[in-house]
Enzyme design. Structure first.
Site, PDB file in Angstrom:
ATOM      1  N   LYS A 126     -10.687  -0.331  10.386  1.00  0.00           N
ATOM      2  CA  LYS A 126     -10.755  -1.575   9.626  1.00  0.00           C
ATOM      3  C   LYS A 126     -11.141  -2.760  10.510  1.00  0.00           C
ATOM      4  CE  LYS A 126      -7.290  -0.068   6.236  1.00  0.00           C
ATOM      5  NZ  LYS A 126      -8.162   0.128   5.068  1.00  0.00           N
TER       6      LYS A 126
ATOM      7  N   HIS B 158       0.863  -1.182   0.000  1.00  0.00           N
ATOM      8  CA  HIS B 158       0.000   0.000   0.000  1.00  0.00           C
ATOM      9  C   HIS B 158       0.901   1.233   0.000  1.00  0.00           C
ATOM     10  CE1 HIS B 158      -2.866   2.964   1.609  1.00  0.00           C
ATOM     11  NE2 HIS B 158      -3.841   2.129   1.296  1.00  0.00           N
TER      12      HIS B 158
ATOM     13  N   GLN C 213      -4.582  -5.057   7.416  1.00  0.00           N
ATOM     14  CA  GLN C 213      -5.518  -6.038   6.871  1.00  0.00           C
ATOM     15  C   GLN C 213      -5.478  -7.377   7.611  1.00  0.00           C
ATOM     16  OE1 GLN C 213      -7.728  -5.242   4.665  1.00  0.00           O
ATOM     17  NE2 GLN C 213      -6.911  -3.274   4.022  1.00  0.00           N
TER      18      GLN C 213
ATOM     19  N   ASP D  35       2.950  -3.971   8.362  1.00  0.00           N
ATOM     20  CA  ASP D  35       1.675  -3.280   8.185  1.00  0.00           C
ATOM     21  C   ASP D  35       0.569  -4.293   8.474  1.00  0.00           C
ATOM     22  OD1 ASP D  35      -0.698  -2.225   7.233  1.00  0.00           O
ATOM     23  OD2 ASP D  35       0.052  -1.726   5.248  1.00  0.00           O
TER      24      ASP D  35
ATOM     25  N   CYS E  74      -4.720   2.244  -3.795  1.00  0.00           N
ATOM     26  CA  CYS E  74      -3.493   2.810  -3.223  1.00  0.00           C
ATOM     27  C   CYS E  74      -2.314   1.852  -3.418  1.00  0.00           C
ATOM     28  CB  CYS E  74      -3.672   3.148  -1.741  1.00  0.00           C
ATOM     29  SG  CYS E  74      -4.862   4.461  -1.427  1.00  0.00           S
TER      30      CYS E  74
END
Length: 406
Positions: A222, A119, A199, A196, A360
């Site tokens: 999220k 991303h 997700q 990261d 993105c």
């Protein structure tokens, strides 16, 4: 409607005359009553600033704010609340690492290793670090299905590799990257691993001690929490050595006319009045997810992805991107000769919300040799009937454009 959907008031509506099917949770998830009510209670019953007062409302607000920090710590199994820094979300957390840790510790010729599927939030900060420090960007080679070959990864990491930054789960491909194995490789060469978790943390059990990552970021919105709140996990020894990048109230210990000192962790990184309601809402979201059980959430999302992959084969001319197995609850796709924005527009007319664009991830789009894709992403409140609606909508999209331009 499945048994959890009733907890999400936004889902009880029609869009363009059709019952809403929300398939855009990778962009932002919907919020259950429990989270909405927790935020409302804060504003209605004990709205006050934190840490600064001894009155009853201030104490209650501080307890809620710091109690939520402990929930985040427990949720990802950090050793201490000192390792949990509140941020606006994953983007600000990654920028904090880049600005505070990387710009100080990296020098000319050092390597920063990324994947081509990152991303922009986990790409641009490292580009800026490289520009300022003279460090060099390198990229893991991806397999044709978007997975990572560990042997090739090991060949990419060298003694000059000081930092590896990678998503735990790709927001486009659904690929689950082998974080634990990467951590071992990176540490053998004396580097640090930045993960990261935007997700992954909402959809599966994440244990930072088991993974042995050095930093991990997450976004509340999220994972059924409010927008504008997230967290950075960092190993205490690393955070202790880092300097804050925002200065002002709340993060200081002693201020003189010519010099100042900082509070201890985690507060030295939290200058100014924080997002108190957001933190309390994030805590309520964690309560909700834990009441369901992250193993159940993970199994549910994977099952929906498997079902979607099988059912979407019925749509002629549809291409799906990413691995065919061991993927999380999203499916990214294109239909021959139909722009993904047109796909999303037709689906929206049917009350089905999906994402369309480059997500993105412009370098990844070029790697896939496409300009954009459509993406359907699932969460606890979705079920197989939502997939059935999606497939029916895709078939209608295909028929419409075949008739118009065929």
């Amino acid at each position: 409607m499945n048994r959890y959907a009733k907890d999400f008031p936004i889902l009880n509506q029609e869009v363009n005359g059709n019952p809403l099917v929300y398939l855009d949770s990778s962009a932002t998830s919907q919020k259950p009553f429990q989270v909405i009510e927790a935020v409302e209670r804060y504003y209605q019953e004990y709205n006050s600033n934190v840490h600064r007062g001894v009155h009853t409302l201030g104490t209650k607000a501080t307890d809620g704010y710091e109690g939520a920090r402990e929930k985040v710590r427990r949720f990802i199994n950090a050793k201490s609340v000192k390792e949990i820094i509140y941020t606006r979300g994953t983007t600000s957390a990654l920028n904090l690492i880049a600005s505070s840790y990387a710009r100080t510790n990296l020098k000319e010729g050092d390597e920063i290793v990324l994947s081509p599927s990152e991303h922009h939030s986990n790409l641009i900060p490292w580009q800026q670090v490289a520009r300022v420090t003279g460090a060099v960007l390198k990229y893991f080679p991806l397999e044709p299905d978007g997975t990572l070959d560990l042997k090739k990864a090991e060949e990419t990491i060298t003694d000059r590799t000081k930092l590896v930054a990678i998503a735990h789960v790709s927001n486009v491909l659904g690929t689950i990257f082998p974080i634990k194995e990467l951590a071992q490789m990176v540490h053998q060469h004396g580097g640090v691993l930045v993960v990261d978790g935007a997700q992954s943390v909402p959809h599966m059990k994440v244990d930072v001690q088991e993974l042995d990552c050095d930093f991990l970021t997450l976004s509340g919105h999220k994972m059924m929490g409010p927008t504008g709140i997230g967290a950075l996990y960092g190993k205490e020894s690393l955070l202790e050595a880092m300097e804050p990048i925002e200065f002002g109230g709340e993060m200081i210990d002693h201020v003189d006319l010519f010099e100042s000192t900082w509070k201890e962790l985690p507060w030295k990184f939290e200058g100014g009045t924080p997002n108190i309601a957001g933190a309390i809402g994030l805590g309520a979201a964690i309560d909700y997810l834990e009441s369901v059980g992250m193993d159940h959430v993970d199994a549910h999302d994977r099952q929906l992805a498997r079902y979607a992959l099988e059912e979407m084969k019925k749509v002629e001319g549809l291409t799906v991107y990413g691995p065919v197995s061991d993927r999380t609850g999203l499916v990214t796709f294109n239909i021959d000769d139909v722009h993904p924005h047109d796909v999303a527009t037709v689906l929206d007319a049917e009350g089905i919300a999906v994402r369309a664009g480059h997500h993105c991830c412009q370098p990844l789009m070029r790697w896939l040799n496409v300009s954009a894709t459509a993406r359907a992403s699932f969460y606890l409140y979705n079920d197989e009937s939502d997939i059935d609606r999606l497939v029916k909508g895709l078939q209608k999209t295909k028929e419409y454009f075949s008739n118009v331009f065929g």
